[in-house]
Design an enzyme around this catalytic site. Sequence first.
Site, mmCIF file in Angstrom:
data_model
loop_
_atom_site.group_PDB
_atom_site.id
_atom_site.type_symbol
_atom_site.label_atom_id
_atom_site.label_comp_id
_atom_site.label_asym_id
_atom_site.label_seq_id
_atom_site.Cartn_x
_atom_site.Cartn_y
_atom_site.Cartn_z
ATOM 1 N N ASP A 41 0.838 -1.206 0.000
ATOM 2 C CA ASP A 41 0.000 0.000 0.000
ATOM 3 C C ASP A 41 0.869 1.250 0.000
ATOM 4 O OD1 ASP A 41 0.875 -0.072 2.598
ATOM 5 O OD2 ASP A 41 -1.083 0.285 3.514
ATOM 6 N N SER A 42 2.185 1.046 -0.040
ATOM 7 C CA SER A 42 3.094 2.176 -0.260
ATOM 8 C C SER A 42 2.787 2.822 -1.606
ATOM 9 C CB SER A 42 4.554 1.706 -0.220
ATOM 10 O OG SER A 42 4.772 0.652 -1.137
ATOM 11 N N ASP A 80 -1.004 -6.131 0.127
ATOM 12 C CA ASP A 80 -1.338 -5.461 1.392
ATOM 13 C C ASP A 80 -2.836 -5.281 1.556
ATOM 14 O OD1 ASP A 80 0.809 -4.866 3.042
ATOM 15 O OD2 ASP A 80 1.369 -3.075 1.910
ATOM 16 N N LYS A 109 -0.838 -9.257 3.382
ATOM 17 C CA LYS A 109 -0.013 -8.685 4.460
ATOM 18 C C LYS A 109 -0.859 -7.694 5.247
ATOM 19 C CE LYS A 109 3.548 -5.731 3.692
ATOM 20 N NZ LYS A 109 3.156 -4.497 4.409
ATOM 21 N N GLU A 111 -0.709 -4.993 8.666
ATOM 22 C CA GLU A 111 0.071 -4.317 9.713
ATOM 23 C C GLU A 111 -0.622 -4.629 11.034
ATOM 24 O OE1 GLU A 111 0.609 -0.172 8.799
ATOM 25 O OE2 GLU A 111 1.377 -0.620 6.799
ATOM 26 N N GLU A 178 9.665 -3.857 10.171
ATOM 27 C CA GLU A 178 10.042 -2.555 9.591
ATOM 28 C C GLU A 178 10.707 -1.669 10.641
ATOM 29 O OE1 GLU A 178 7.226 -0.675 6.998
ATOM 30 O OE2 GLU A 178 8.356 1.205 6.973
HETATM 31 O O1 KIV Z 1 3.633 -1.097 1.502
HETATM 32 C C1 KIV Z 1 4.804 -1.444 1.381
HETATM 33 O O2 KIV Z 1 5.445 -1.286 0.340
HETATM 34 C C2 KIV Z 1 5.432 -2.082 2.533
HETATM 35 C C3 KIV Z 1 6.922 -2.090 2.540
HETATM 36 C C4 KIV Z 1 7.401 -0.809 3.067
HETATM 37 C C5 KIV Z 1 7.436 -3.247 3.278
HETATM 38 O O3 KIV Z 1 4.776 -2.498 3.430
#
Ligand code: KIV
Length: 262
Positions: A41-42, A80, A109, A111, A178
């Site tokens: 989600d970056s 994510d 993924k 958080e 992270e």
């Molecule tokens: O969203 C993302 O790209 C991430 C990385 C920073 C690991 O979670």
Amino acid sequence: MKKQIKFLNKIFNKPITCLTAYSASIAKLLDGNIDIILVGDSLGSTLYGMKNTRGVTINMMKLHGKVVTENVKKSIVVIDMPYKSYTNKVMAFKNARKLINFTKANVLKLEIQKKTIPIIKYLSKKKLNVIAHIGVTPQSFIDFKKIKIVGKNDQEKKQLLELAVNAELAGAQAILLECVTEKVSKEITASVSIPTIGIGSSKYCDGQVLVFDDLINIDDQKKLPRFVKTYMNFGKETKKVLKKFSKEVKSKKFPNKKFTYQ
Ligand code: KIV
């Protein structure tokens, strides 16, 4: 013999490599050259220019996730779950299923904090593959400038260790760390049997992840976090190319005969 590690029943040479991709072209480049491709989600901040990742929606993840998986044959694809898409078990499962059914990504993924452990457990029970992202969790930040590394004191160390161990017990397939201190990353990696993948979290993790756009310094950033190694400066090279293209068009050097249909 090279050290190996199991992830999703696949054997990888250790350390595992992981980079982000949000588009077909980058997915094709990474496929087979990098073990895990993360549709992170970056993309909110990196691709859409948002201030943080909180504006990223399920629909955005679905579209970018699909385009990536459609162009990946060999690597594992992780996607994510965006901000506020997994605040309770039922919502998490509904959104997780939407993401996986639509994109066909291999792993989700999330958080996590202590309160997210039951969600990991629930999704794992429903046969979904989950990576638990701990340490600095960007979705918790409105202002990325406020991000600080974690694991510096005993309380943080204890919390992180407990979180990693409980995530494994809940069924997580890997832990993403992270910005966790070297000492704590090393201890977490030794304390869990699933792989740890680090970003800014030392060489002691079982794998390393970076944002692809940072790796190539796509927009010639002058100031990147300490943990980012830029393997090339794409932004700087591109600026040179842009100057050359403009000069050639303005002087009518391009297109010449070679680039013209008769
Ligand atoms: O969203 C993302 O790209 C991430 C990385 C920073 C690991 O979670």
